[in-house]
Design a protein around this motif. Sequence first.
Motif, PDB file in Angstrom:
ATOM      1  N   LYS A 196       0.823  -1.206   0.000  1.00  0.00           N
ATOM      2  CA  LYS A 196       0.000   0.000   0.000  1.00  0.00           C
ATOM      3  C   LYS A 196       0.861   1.263   0.000  1.00  0.00           C
ATOM      4  O   LYS A 196       0.582   2.213  -0.758  1.00  0.00           O
ATOM      5  N   ILE A 197       1.893   1.296   0.795  1.00  0.00           N
ATOM      6  CA  ILE A 197       2.762   2.473   0.864  1.00  0.00           C
ATOM      7  C   ILE A 197       3.485   2.684  -0.463  1.00  0.00           C
ATOM      8  O   ILE A 197       3.625   3.819  -0.946  1.00  0.00           O
ATOM      9  N   ILE A 198       3.937   1.595  -1.088  1.00  0.00           N
ATOM     10  CA  ILE A 198       4.618   1.700  -2.390  1.00  0.00           C
ATOM     11  C   ILE A 198       3.680   2.331  -3.422  1.00  0.00           C
ATOM     12  O   ILE A 198       4.075   3.220  -4.192  1.00  0.00           O
ATOM     13  N   ILE A 199       2.405   1.896  -3.429  1.00  0.00           N
ATOM     14  CA  ILE A 199       1.437   2.424  -4.396  1.00  0.00           C
ATOM     15  C   ILE A 199       1.131   3.896  -4.113  1.00  0.00           C
ATOM     16  O   ILE A 199       1.023   4.715  -5.035  1.00  0.00           O
ATOM     17  N   LEU A 200       1.035   4.266  -2.835  1.00  0.00           N
ATOM     18  CA  LEU A 200       0.788   5.669  -2.484  1.00  0.00           C
ATOM     19  C   LEU A 200       1.962   6.553  -2.891  1.00  0.00           C
ATOM     20  O   LEU A 200       1.764   7.652  -3.431  1.00  0.00           O
ATOM     21  N   VAL A 201       3.163   6.089  -2.635  1.00  0.00           N
ATOM     22  CA  VAL A 201       4.347   6.858  -3.032  1.00  0.00           C
ATOM     23  C   VAL A 201       4.394   6.988  -4.551  1.00  0.00           C
ATOM     24  O   VAL A 201       4.752   8.047  -5.091  1.00  0.00           O
ATOM     25  N   LEU A 202       4.007   5.922  -5.258  1.00  0.00           N
ATOM     26  CA  LEU A 202       3.968   5.966  -6.715  1.00  0.00           C
ATOM     27  C   LEU A 202       2.990   7.031  -7.201  1.00  0.00           C
ATOM     28  O   LEU A 202       3.306   7.806  -8.109  1.00  0.00           O
ATOM     29  N   PHE A 203       1.808   7.102  -6.573  1.00  0.00           N
ATOM     30  CA  PHE A 203       0.836   8.126  -6.946  1.00  0.00           C
ATOM     31  C   PHE A 203       1.394   9.526  -6.696  1.00  0.00           C
ATOM     32  O   PHE A 203       1.258  10.426  -7.535  1.00  0.00           O
ATOM     33  N   ILE A 204       2.026   9.716  -5.540  1.00  0.00           N
ATOM     34  CA  ILE A 204       2.565  11.034  -5.187  1.00  0.00           C
ATOM     35  C   ILE A 204       3.654  11.455  -6.182  1.00  0.00           C
ATOM     36  O   ILE A 204       3.688  12.596  -6.653  1.00  0.00           O
ATOM     37  N   VAL A 205       4.544  10.512  -6.536  1.00  0.00           N
ATOM     38  CA  VAL A 205       5.653  10.831  -7.449  1.00  0.00           C
ATOM     39  C   VAL A 205       5.137  11.078  -8.859  1.00  0.00           C
ATOM     40  O   VAL A 205       5.483  12.085  -9.502  1.00  0.00           O
ATOM     41  N   VAL A 206       4.286  10.172  -9.362  1.00  0.00           N
ATOM     42  CA  VAL A 206       3.755  10.329 -10.721  1.00  0.00           C
ATOM     43  C   VAL A 206       2.872  11.573 -10.805  1.00  0.00           C
ATOM     44  O   VAL A 206       2.980  12.385 -11.733  1.00  0.00           O
ATOM     45  N   MET A 262      -5.731   1.390 -12.439  1.00  0.00           N
ATOM     46  CA  MET A 262      -5.842   0.032 -11.901  1.00  0.00           C
ATOM     47  C   MET A 262      -4.919  -0.155 -10.699  1.00  0.00           C
ATOM     48  O   MET A 262      -5.273  -0.812  -9.722  1.00  0.00           O
ATOM     49  N   VAL A 263      -3.731   0.457 -10.790  1.00  0.00           N
ATOM     50  CA  VAL A 263      -2.778   0.357  -9.670  1.00  0.00           C
ATOM     51  C   VAL A 263      -3.366   1.004  -8.423  1.00  0.00           C
ATOM     52  O   VAL A 263      -3.243   0.470  -7.314  1.00  0.00           O
ATOM     53  N   ILE A 264      -4.020   2.164  -8.585  1.00  0.00           N
ATOM     54  CA  ILE A 264      -4.640   2.846  -7.455  1.00  0.00           C
ATOM     55  C   ILE A 264      -5.759   2.002  -6.864  1.00  0.00           C
ATOM     56  O   ILE A 264      -5.940   1.928  -5.640  1.00  0.00           O
ATOM     57  N   THR A 265      -6.525   1.327  -7.720  1.00  0.00           N
ATOM     58  CA  THR A 265      -7.587   0.443  -7.227  1.00  0.00           C
ATOM     59  C   THR A 265      -6.997  -0.679  -6.378  1.00  0.00           C
ATOM     60  O   THR A 265      -7.528  -1.010  -5.310  1.00  0.00           O
ATOM     61  N   VAL A 266      -5.880  -1.251  -6.830  1.00  0.00           N
ATOM     62  CA  VAL A 266      -5.206  -2.292  -6.046  1.00  0.00           C
ATOM     63  C   VAL A 266      -4.740  -1.722  -4.706  1.00  0.00           C
ATOM     64  O   VAL A 266      -4.878  -2.359  -3.653  1.00  0.00           O
ATOM     65  N   GLY A 267      -4.209  -0.484  -4.737  1.00  0.00           N
ATOM     66  CA  GLY A 267      -3.776   0.150  -3.488  1.00  0.00           C
ATOM     67  C   GLY A 267      -4.928   0.395  -2.546  1.00  0.00           C
ATOM     68  O   GLY A 267      -4.805   0.190  -1.328  1.00  0.00           O
ATOM     69  N   ALA A 268      -6.070   0.825  -3.084  1.00  0.00           N
ATOM     70  CA  ALA A 268      -7.249   1.053  -2.251  1.00  0.00           C
ATOM     71  C   ALA A 268      -7.723  -0.248  -1.614  1.00  0.00           C
ATOM     72  O   ALA A 268      -8.059  -0.290  -0.425  1.00  0.00           O
ATOM     73  N   LEU A 269      -7.735  -1.322  -2.394  1.00  0.00           N
ATOM     74  CA  LEU A 269      -8.157  -2.622  -1.858  1.00  0.00           C
ATOM     75  C   LEU A 269      -7.187  -3.100  -0.772  1.00  0.00           C
ATOM     76  O   LEU A 269      -7.614  -3.613   0.266  1.00  0.00           O
ATOM     77  N   ALA A 270      -5.895  -2.924  -1.016  1.00  0.00           N
ATOM     78  CA  ALA A 270      -4.900  -3.310   0.000  1.00  0.00           C
ATOM     79  C   ALA A 270      -5.075  -2.475   1.259  1.00  0.00           C
ATOM     80  O   ALA A 270      -4.981  -2.993   2.380  1.00  0.00           O
ATOM     81  N   GLY A 271      -5.348  -1.166   1.059  1.00  0.00           N
ATOM     82  CA  GLY A 271      -5.543  -0.287   2.213  1.00  0.00           C
ATOM     83  C   GLY A 271      -6.726  -0.696   3.054  1.00  0.00           C
ATOM     84  O   GLY A 271      -6.647  -0.760   4.283  1.00  0.00           O
ATOM     85  N   MET A 272      -7.834  -0.999   2.409  1.00  0.00           N
ATOM     86  CA  MET A 272      -9.033  -1.381   3.162  1.00  0.00           C
ATOM     87  C   MET A 272      -8.888  -2.772   3.779  1.00  0.00           C
ATOM     88  O   MET A 272      -9.383  -3.025   4.875  1.00  0.00           O
ATOM     89  N   PHE A 273      -8.174  -3.661   3.083  1.00  0.00           N
ATOM     90  CA  PHE A 273      -7.946  -5.000   3.640  1.00  0.00           C
ATOM     91  C   PHE A 273      -7.151  -4.916   4.942  1.00  0.00           C
ATOM     92  O   PHE A 273      -7.515  -5.543   5.955  1.00  0.00           O
ATOM     93  N   THR A 274      -6.053  -4.147   4.942  1.00  0.00           N
ATOM     94  CA  THR A 274      -5.235  -4.047   6.156  1.00  0.00           C
ATOM     95  C   THR A 274      -6.012  -3.371   7.284  1.00  0.00           C
ATOM     96  O   THR A 274      -5.849  -3.719   8.455  1.00  0.00           O
ATOM     97  N   ALA A 275      -6.861  -2.397   6.935  1.00  0.00           N
ATOM     98  CA  ALA A 275      -7.655  -1.723   7.964  1.00  0.00           C
ATOM     99  C   ALA A 275      -8.634  -2.688   8.607  1.00  0.00           C
ATOM    100  O   ALA A 275      -8.790  -2.712   9.836  1.00  0.00           O
TER     101      ALA A 275
END
Length: 468
Positions: A189-199, A309-322
């Motif tokens: 999840k953190i990798i995907i968030l950092v990717l969004f911030i950088v891109v 699609m990557v953001i959707t995967v990050g959102a799913l990972a985020g909600m799963f861990t929560a």
Amino acid sequence: MNLLKRAFQRESVDGYLAKDSQMKRVLSTKDLIGLGVGTVIGSGIFILPGIEAAQHAGPAVAISFLLAALFSGMAGMAFAEFSSAMPVAGSAYSYGSVIYGELIGWLLGWSLIVEYFLAVSAISTGFAAYCNNLLKMFGIPLPKYLQAGPAAGGVINLIAVLLIVFVSLIIARGLNTSKKIENGAVYLKIIILVLFIVVGAFFVKGSNYVPFYPKEFRTGWLGLGGIGAATASIIFAFLGFDTIAAHAAEVKNPKKTMSRGILGTVVISATLYTLFAIVLTGMVNYKKLNVDDPAAFALQAVHQNQFSMVITVGALAGMFTAVLALVYASSRLAYSFGRDGLLPRGLGKISIKNKIPNRALVLAVVVESIFAGLVPLDTLAALINIGTLSAFMLISFGVLFLRRRKDLQHDGFKVPFYPVLPFLTGLISLFLILRLPHETLWMYAIWITLGIIWYFTYGIRHSSLNQK
């Protein structure tokens, strides 16, 4: 002993430590930060920045996240001091029972039920919505009657229920399995968030920050009404750090580890939330962000569909861990009630095989699955904030009493700037509670009344304190 005096009788830390001794102390600072960040960086980061920017603060929503993080950090220090002094299960419930007496402790725990159980259900429903959209993209949508409960025109929210059941099976395998999966999903999840911030940073337009704090939101005292409203709503996103305290009975070296885990969670989450909000509102004008998936929407707006699609995967990972962290915490809360006799004692039994409270886990999963699968949570979700803020208030004020207790050996973490900081945090919590909608306050009053009725009809008679 008269009834009122008995209701305010205090529990002992030594008694809690003896009852919790069957639990394994295996959690490290890294594991606690994984649990905390796993909860805090849940569905909120993928929804709240856009909605709050559009409805309350514009690009200044980044300031709201900083303010919410600052306040949460202040409250987090109070929880860190308590968990360092009392490394026991139950979080605010157990702390309140030692400091204020059993009745107040029970009502704190009763408030945490609202926070944990409804948060699991609400986040599971969000997870299901993302999954359903993903299934539609692949051309295999679920029937509508399996996407919502009866009140929303369906039969059951199947994916939400399956998620909670799946998470419970992971937890039932033991603490080591749970923490490995949680930590792995948090890294993703953190990798995907950092990717969004950088891109996203490459597509930021300065014009989208003008005006930074739009005139239409400058209401109330000093024109800060919009920022204040966004901050109050965002508090929900930071409920994760107090779930860390629920695991204090399973932590190695709690005097140091608990404070590091709680404060580390606040710092990491605040940084990610703020950078995410800055980039998001720089990519797209705030007026367009009142959508359920603002991050994916922003990427599509700048023609970066491959990252949606990557953001959707990050959102799913985020909600799963929560969900994993909150089911974990809610089962420990139910265990604590059973341990002390305020709910049926069977809930306080620890499994010899996996060293977890299996019966408490089953209760938590059943209740949360019913809410997630059958009940629309638009109104009930408002109770999550007030349950959180009530715990923040009483635990912050509780530091003032904790320091005066001569019977508690307390040489771990301590809140700085005592007594000003904990007192100020308690006052801010009270102020934010009073700013919540009247409907929410009335619903919470009804919930607390039900808790008082249960305590005086069942809890007080079956409590462990009656056996002393």
